[in-house]
Scaffold this motif. Structure first.
Motif, PDB file in Angstrom:
ATOM      1  N   MET A  16      44.877  -1.677   4.371  1.00 56.30           N
ATOM      2  CA  MET A  16      44.068  -1.242   5.675  1.00 56.30           C
ATOM      3  C   MET A  16      44.520  -0.221   6.003  1.00 56.30           C
ATOM      4  O   MET A  16      46.088   0.449   6.194  1.00 56.30           O
ATOM      5  CB  MET A  16      44.477  -2.093   6.556  1.00 56.30           C
ATOM      6  CG  MET A  16      43.436  -2.235   7.525  1.00 56.30           C
ATOM      7  SD  MET A  16      42.864  -3.405   9.094  1.00 56.30           S
ATOM      8  CE  MET A  16      43.074  -5.269   7.853  1.00 56.30           C
ATOM      9  N   THR A  69      41.579   2.181  10.314  1.00 54.22           N
ATOM     10  CA  THR A  69      40.799   1.246  10.192  1.00 54.22           C
ATOM     11  C   THR A  69      41.913   0.142  11.531  1.00 54.22           C
ATOM     12  O   THR A  69      40.898   0.013  12.352  1.00 54.22           O
ATOM     13  CB  THR A  69      41.140   0.285   9.071  1.00 54.22           C
ATOM     14  OG1 THR A  69      39.792   0.669   8.198  1.00 54.22           O
ATOM     15  CG2 THR A  69      40.047  -0.933   9.534  1.00 54.22           C
ATOM     16  N   SER A  94      39.772  -0.805  15.411  1.00 57.41           N
ATOM     17  CA  SER A  94      40.055  -2.198  15.459  1.00 57.41           C
ATOM     18  C   SER A  94      40.877  -2.101  16.781  1.00 57.41           C
ATOM     19  O   SER A  94      40.463  -2.798  17.632  1.00 57.41           O
ATOM     20  CB  SER A  94      40.325  -2.835  14.984  1.00 57.41           C
ATOM     21  OG  SER A  94      39.972  -3.093  13.196  1.00 57.41           O
ATOM     22  N   GLY A 124      41.767  -9.788  13.077  1.00 60.10           N
ATOM     23  CA  GLY A 124      40.657  -8.966  11.454  1.00 60.10           C
ATOM     24  C   GLY A 124      41.934  -7.962  10.779  1.00 60.10           C
ATOM     25  O   GLY A 124      41.843  -7.716   9.719  1.00 60.10           O
ATOM     26  N   SER A 152      41.332 -10.580   7.025  1.00 60.02           N
ATOM     27  CA  SER A 152      39.925  -9.523   7.175  1.00 60.02           C
ATOM     28  C   SER A 152      38.717 -10.819   7.290  1.00 60.02           C
ATOM     29  O   SER A 152      37.630  -9.555   7.848  1.00 60.02           O
ATOM     30  CB  SER A 152      39.875  -8.703   5.778  1.00 60.02           C
ATOM     31  OG  SER A 152      41.421  -8.555   5.234  1.00 60.02           O
ATOM     32  N   TYR A 160      35.991  -3.712   6.772  1.00 64.00           N
ATOM     33  CA  TYR A 160      36.640  -4.649   6.175  1.00 64.00           C
ATOM     34  C   TYR A 160      36.147  -5.241   5.337  1.00 64.00           C
ATOM     35  O   TYR A 160      36.629  -6.465   4.714  1.00 64.00           O
ATOM     36  CB  TYR A 160      36.865  -5.699   7.732  1.00 64.00           C
ATOM     37  CG  TYR A 160      37.063  -5.789   8.780  1.00 64.00           C
ATOM     38  CD1 TYR A 160      38.862  -6.099   8.283  1.00 64.00           C
ATOM     39  CD2 TYR A 160      37.267  -5.385   9.967  1.00 64.00           C
ATOM     40  CE1 TYR A 160      39.753  -5.949   9.291  1.00 64.00           C
ATOM     41  CE2 TYR A 160      37.941  -4.420  11.441  1.00 64.00           C
ATOM     42  CZ  TYR A 160      39.107  -5.197  10.971  1.00 64.00           C
ATOM     43  OH  TYR A 160      40.286  -5.062  11.797  1.00 64.00           O
ATOM     44  N   LEU A 220      37.113  -4.290   2.410  1.00 63.42           N
ATOM     45  CA  LEU A 220      38.790  -5.108   2.337  1.00 63.42           C
ATOM     46  C   LEU A 220      38.179  -6.724   1.195  1.00 63.42           C
ATOM     47  O   LEU A 220      39.232  -6.933   0.542  1.00 63.42           O
ATOM     48  CB  LEU A 220      39.241  -5.241   3.106  1.00 63.42           C
ATOM     49  CG  LEU A 220      39.755  -4.236   4.013  1.00 63.42           C
ATOM     50  CD1 LEU A 220      40.382  -4.464   5.590  1.00 63.42           C
ATOM     51  CD2 LEU A 220      41.176  -3.069   2.992  1.00 63.42           C
ATOM     52  N   LEU A 221      37.656  -7.553   2.191  1.00 66.71           N
ATOM     53  CA  LEU A 221      37.269  -8.671   1.105  1.00 66.71           C
ATOM     54  C   LEU A 221      36.783  -7.951  -0.210  1.00 66.71           C
ATOM     55  O   LEU A 221      37.173  -9.074  -0.819  1.00 66.71           O
ATOM     56  CB  LEU A 221      35.896  -9.021   1.619  1.00 66.71           C
ATOM     57  CG  LEU A 221      36.296  -9.390   3.594  1.00 66.71           C
ATOM     58  CD1 LEU A 221      35.009  -9.587   4.400  1.00 66.71           C
ATOM     59  CD2 LEU A 221      37.604 -10.546   3.504  1.00 66.71           C
TER      60      LEU A 221
END
Length: 120
Positions: free
Chosen positions: A1, A5, A9, A60, A64, A112, A115-116
């Motif tokens: 990450m 981010t 966040s 998160g 994620s 996010y 990332l997933l």
């Protein structure tokens, strides 16, 4: 990450935590929701949802998918807020914060999601 981010966040989570508490407790926010044409139950639901979204952004950072749903949900909430501001004919200066938070949360949702997808 990425650091951006993580930073966004945390900052956005802090903003929504503060705003969620204000939504639940502030006499000013009670008056604002009346001005928006919304009832007290919706004000409380909005405050609780904002607090949950803030927690979801922090969670998160570790999971994620929770960050994705939190950011996407907050982005959608801010879209509704922006439309509400336009509907009641608030000035552009009054409407811009909701547009800004919608955009930033949309960006976080995309980050996010990426990332997933990278984890697949």
């Amino acid at each position: 990450m990425s650091n951006s981010t993580i930073f966004l966040s945390i900052i956005i989570a802090l903003f929504f935590a503060v705003y969620g508490i204000q939504c639940l407790r502030s006499p000013f926010m009670i008056k604002e929701f009346v001005r928006y044409g919304m009832n007290d139950s919706l004000r409380k639901l909005t405050g609780i949802t904002q607090l949950l979204g803030a927690c979801g952004l922090v969670a998160g950072l570790y999971i994620s998918i929770i960050g994705f749903f939190a950011a996407a949900g907050l982005s959608f909430m801010m879209l509704i807020a922006f439309i509400t501001r336009l509907k009641i004919r608030d000035s552009l200066n009054q409407a811009l914060p909701s547009f800004f938070f919608m955009t930033v949360n949309g960006y976080l949702a995309i980050r996010y999601l990426m990332l997933l997808l990278n984890d697949l």
